[in-house]
Design a protein around this motif. Structure first.
Motif, mmCIF file in Angstrom:
data_model
loop_
_atom_site.group_PDB
_atom_site.id
_atom_site.type_symbol
_atom_site.label_atom_id
_atom_site.label_comp_id
_atom_site.label_asym_id
_atom_site.label_seq_id
_atom_site.Cartn_x
_atom_site.Cartn_y
_atom_site.Cartn_z
ATOM 1 N N CYS A 41 118.737 3.398 -37.451
ATOM 2 C CA CYS A 41 118.406 2.764 -38.721
ATOM 3 C C CYS A 41 118.097 1.286 -38.449
ATOM 4 O O CYS A 41 118.666 0.698 -37.522
ATOM 5 C CB CYS A 41 119.633 2.877 -39.630
ATOM 6 N N SER A 43 119.178 -1.044 -40.016
ATOM 7 C CA SER A 43 120.467 -1.753 -40.168
ATOM 8 C C SER A 43 121.198 -1.867 -38.827
ATOM 9 O O SER A 43 121.943 -2.830 -38.606
ATOM 10 C CB SER A 43 121.368 -1.025 -41.164
ATOM 11 N N HIS A 63 124.940 5.304 -37.780
ATOM 12 C CA HIS A 63 125.553 5.883 -38.976
ATOM 13 C C HIS A 63 124.668 6.993 -39.555
ATOM 14 O O HIS A 63 124.667 7.213 -40.755
ATOM 15 C CB HIS A 63 125.914 4.795 -39.991
ATOM 16 N N CYS A 89 127.302 6.436 -43.522
ATOM 17 C CA CYS A 89 127.633 5.022 -43.307
ATOM 18 C C CYS A 89 129.103 4.684 -43.521
ATOM 19 O O CYS A 89 129.524 3.574 -43.225
ATOM 20 C CB CYS A 89 126.791 4.154 -44.240
ATOM 21 N N CYS A 158 121.588 8.375 -43.700
ATOM 22 C CA CYS A 158 121.444 7.027 -44.269
ATOM 23 C C CYS A 158 120.106 6.909 -45.002
ATOM 24 O O CYS A 158 120.080 6.613 -46.190
ATOM 25 C CB CYS A 158 121.590 5.924 -43.219
HETATM 26 ZN ZN ZN Z 1 121.196 2.900 -42.245
#
Ligand code: ZN
Ligand code: NAP
Length: 351
Positions: A41, A43, A63, A89, A158
């Protein structure tokens, strides 16, 4: 304790080390999962590079976890050895506050425990899915429906839930005009989910280079935001705009694309602040909103929805030695559309 191979970032932006980490003993309500696949991701990149601040190192990101149950604690009745399962997550929350009671653990008043780059309530660091095994509380483990391959299910944990939740919350359905801004990992799943909900979907991408894919994912229209005439042409068009972009945008320009009472929902999380003019909202009684991942009941509902409607992430399966290159490509918007790590390659020669 169980040792498991993992990819660990020793400090902000440093290359990953192939190492081993310890997972806790199986508690009464714990599930031990053999991780098979983990999505990358954006993130993960923000956090590994400490772009949001407060990152904790060493960090094992990940995640978007899909795997198979290897063992369960004595008190676990919801999952059995051999089940195909996912973890997103979050790995814990207080379980008692009004938000946990409503199945919106992401808003837990005690702060939910993130899957990595966080701490358990007992202070232990959490390590994510760039590893071969994980121990997770049963409440935070979801079933992967039969219709979904494990590697395809991973990004949904996610990218899927982060786009499904706002589309559901703002009651997207037949006839809703939805724009998805950015067709990366989140965006390409968001297009599919919104279309499956019955919306008329438009993609707003930097260029037209992914137009064919966007239409195949279910969009009716596709525009390049690098072409400034797009903003004139689409003025006051959308009920809902879902912004999945990892960088700052000209928020005023996008607010101008909303109809009266329309909402611009930001899920993209750039590190620097955005700004907007009050008049961009006032003129059309528009709303600017945000949305964070989603709770556990919605995560299960989202997986079931994706299996039922054939929502399938477009993935590129990679080995552990390709993660750094994958990060570069995500940052250059050159991902088609989600990298997924085959975690059996972690710790293998060359990783
Ligand atoms: Zn994510
Ligand atoms: P991604 O795969 O990199 O996709 C982001 C897309 O945004 C790119 O593919 C690109 O799409 C567009 N984009 C990138 N830079 C841009 C720029 N400078 N100007 C305009 N458009 C640009 O990332 P992702 O994994 O989908 O994550 C997207 C964001 O959501 C990240 O910030 C991530 O941290 C955040 N996120 C938030 C939540 C939440 O709960 N709110 C959950 C997960 C992720 P085009 O090429 O189509 O323009």
């Amino acid at each position: 304790m169980t040792s498991t191979p993992a990819l660990s970032a020793p400090s902000a932006g440093a290359p990953f080390d192939a190492t081993t980490i310890e997972r806790r003993e199986l508690g009464e309500h714990d599930v031990l999962i053999d991780i098979k696949f983990c999505g990358i991701c954006h993130s993960d990149i923000h956090q590994v590079k400490n772009e949001w601040g407060g990152s904790i190192f060493p960090m094992v990101p990940g995640h978007e976890i899909a795997g198979v149950v290897a063992a369960v604690g004595d008190g676990v009745s919801s999952h059995s050895v051999g089940d195909r399962v996912g973890v997103g997550c979050l790995v814990d929350s207080c379980g008692e506050c009004e938000y946990c009671a409503a199945g919106e653990e992401q808003f837990c008043v005690k702060s939910a425990v993130p899957t990595y780059n966080g701490r358990e309530y007992d202070g232990e660091l959490t390590y994510g899915g760039y590893s071969q095994q994980v121990v997770v509380k049963d409440r935070f483990v979801v079933r992967i429906p039969d219709g979904l391959e494990l590697q395809d299910a991973a990004p949904l944990l996610c990218a899927g839930i982060t786009t499904y939740t706002p589309l559901k919350h703002w009651k997207v359905g037949e006839g809703t005009k939805v724009a998805i801004v950015g067709m990366g990992g989140l965006g390409h799943v968001g297009v599919q989910i919104a279309a499956a909900m019955g919306a008329e979907v438009t993609v707003l991408s930097q260029t037209l280079s992914k137009q064919e894919d966007g239409l195949r994912f279910g969009a009716k229209h596709y525009y390049a935001t690098s072409d400034k005439s797009t903003f004139k042409q689409l003025a006051s068009s959308f009920d809902l705009i879902l912004n999945t972009v990892s960088a700052n945008l000209d928020i005023n320009a996008y607010l101008g694309l909303l109809r009266v009472d329309g909402t611009l929902v930001t899920v993209g999380a750039p590190s620097k602040p955005d700004s907007f003019r009050a008049f961009a909202l006032i003129g059309g009684r528009r709303s600017l909103a945000g949305s964070a991942i989603g709770g556990l009941p919605d995560t299960q509902a989202m997986l079931d929805f994706c299996a039922e409607h054939g929502v399938t992430p477009a993935i590129e399966l990679i080995g552990a030695d390709e993660v750094s290159e994958a990060y570069d490509r995500v940052e250059r918007s050159a991902v088609r559309y989600r990298f997924v790590i085959d975690v059996s390659t972690i710790g293998a020669p060359g990783a």
